[in-house]
Design a protein around this motif. Sequence first.
Motif, PDB file in Angstrom:
ATOM      1  N   MET A 115     -10.109  76.309  34.427  1.00 40.85           N
ATOM      2  CA  MET A 115      -8.955  76.534  34.217  1.00 40.85           C
ATOM      3  C   MET A 115      -8.329  76.368  35.650  1.00 40.85           C
ATOM      4  O   MET A 115      -7.161  74.630  36.238  1.00 40.85           O
ATOM      5  N   ALA A 116      -8.860  76.142  36.765  1.00 38.97           N
ATOM      6  CA  ALA A 116      -8.610  75.859  37.409  1.00 38.97           C
ATOM      7  C   ALA A 116      -9.078  73.977  37.932  1.00 38.97           C
ATOM      8  O   ALA A 116      -8.041  74.366  39.465  1.00 38.97           O
ATOM      9  N   ARG A 117      -9.885  73.471  37.342  1.00 41.74           N
ATOM     10  CA  ARG A 117      -9.632  72.219  37.227  1.00 41.74           C
ATOM     11  C   ARG A 117      -8.278  71.905  36.735  1.00 41.74           C
ATOM     12  O   ARG A 117      -8.141  71.100  37.278  1.00 41.74           O
ATOM     13  N   TYR A 118      -8.392  71.791  35.427  1.00 37.27           N
ATOM     14  CA  TYR A 118      -7.300  71.590  35.241  1.00 37.27           C
ATOM     15  C   TYR A 118      -5.500  71.877  35.684  1.00 37.27           C
ATOM     16  O   TYR A 118      -5.120  71.064  36.342  1.00 37.27           O
ATOM     17  N   ALA A 119      -5.957  73.380  36.510  1.00 36.01           N
ATOM     18  CA  ALA A 119      -4.350  73.061  37.386  1.00 36.01           C
ATOM     19  C   ALA A 119      -4.445  72.380  38.587  1.00 36.01           C
ATOM     20  O   ALA A 119      -3.700  71.552  38.493  1.00 36.01           O
ATOM     21  N   ALA A 120      -4.896  71.976  39.160  1.00 32.12           N
ATOM     22  CA  ALA A 120      -5.591  70.610  39.825  1.00 32.12           C
ATOM     23  C   ALA A 120      -5.396  70.061  39.988  1.00 32.12           C
ATOM     24  O   ALA A 120      -5.121  68.531  40.375  1.00 32.12           O
ATOM     25  N   HIS A 121      -6.056  69.015  38.570  1.00 31.36           N
ATOM     26  CA  HIS A 121      -5.955  67.795  38.516  1.00 31.36           C
ATOM     27  C   HIS A 121      -4.341  67.335  37.738  1.00 31.36           C
ATOM     28  O   HIS A 121      -4.310  66.331  37.473  1.00 31.36           O
TER      29      HIS A 121
END
Length: 131
Positions: A115-121
Amino acid sequence: MAGAVDGAVLEAWFTRMGWRVDRKDDTTLRVTPPGESPPPFYARCAESWVLLAIVPLLARGGPRAPDLSRRLLAVTRDMRLAKLAYDEDGDVLLCAELPTESLVYAELCDTAERMARYAAHYRAYLTGASG
């Protein structure tokens, strides 16, 4: 492990991950991953589910792509374990639901880190700043 995941277990797991944890009540935590400008999460134990949410991912009055709804559907199709949605205030949130009955530490880690990666990406794409 049925029924063993509660607010105290979640707090211990997020602390073990190296995330900052602020307890809001017995079932709700505000957790923040390490790093620059990490998205804050809410984690809540609700009956048989652990609910994770980054809210707002995009605030109602903030920048948004003109075709945001189409982009939300396209991004959600490409993500695993998480989904994008509108909340009751019109904000866009990124969320996941994990069953407490079978939840283990590794699954919570994988989901929260994704989720943290998706938010940033995907943030720039959803705001219209790219593509």
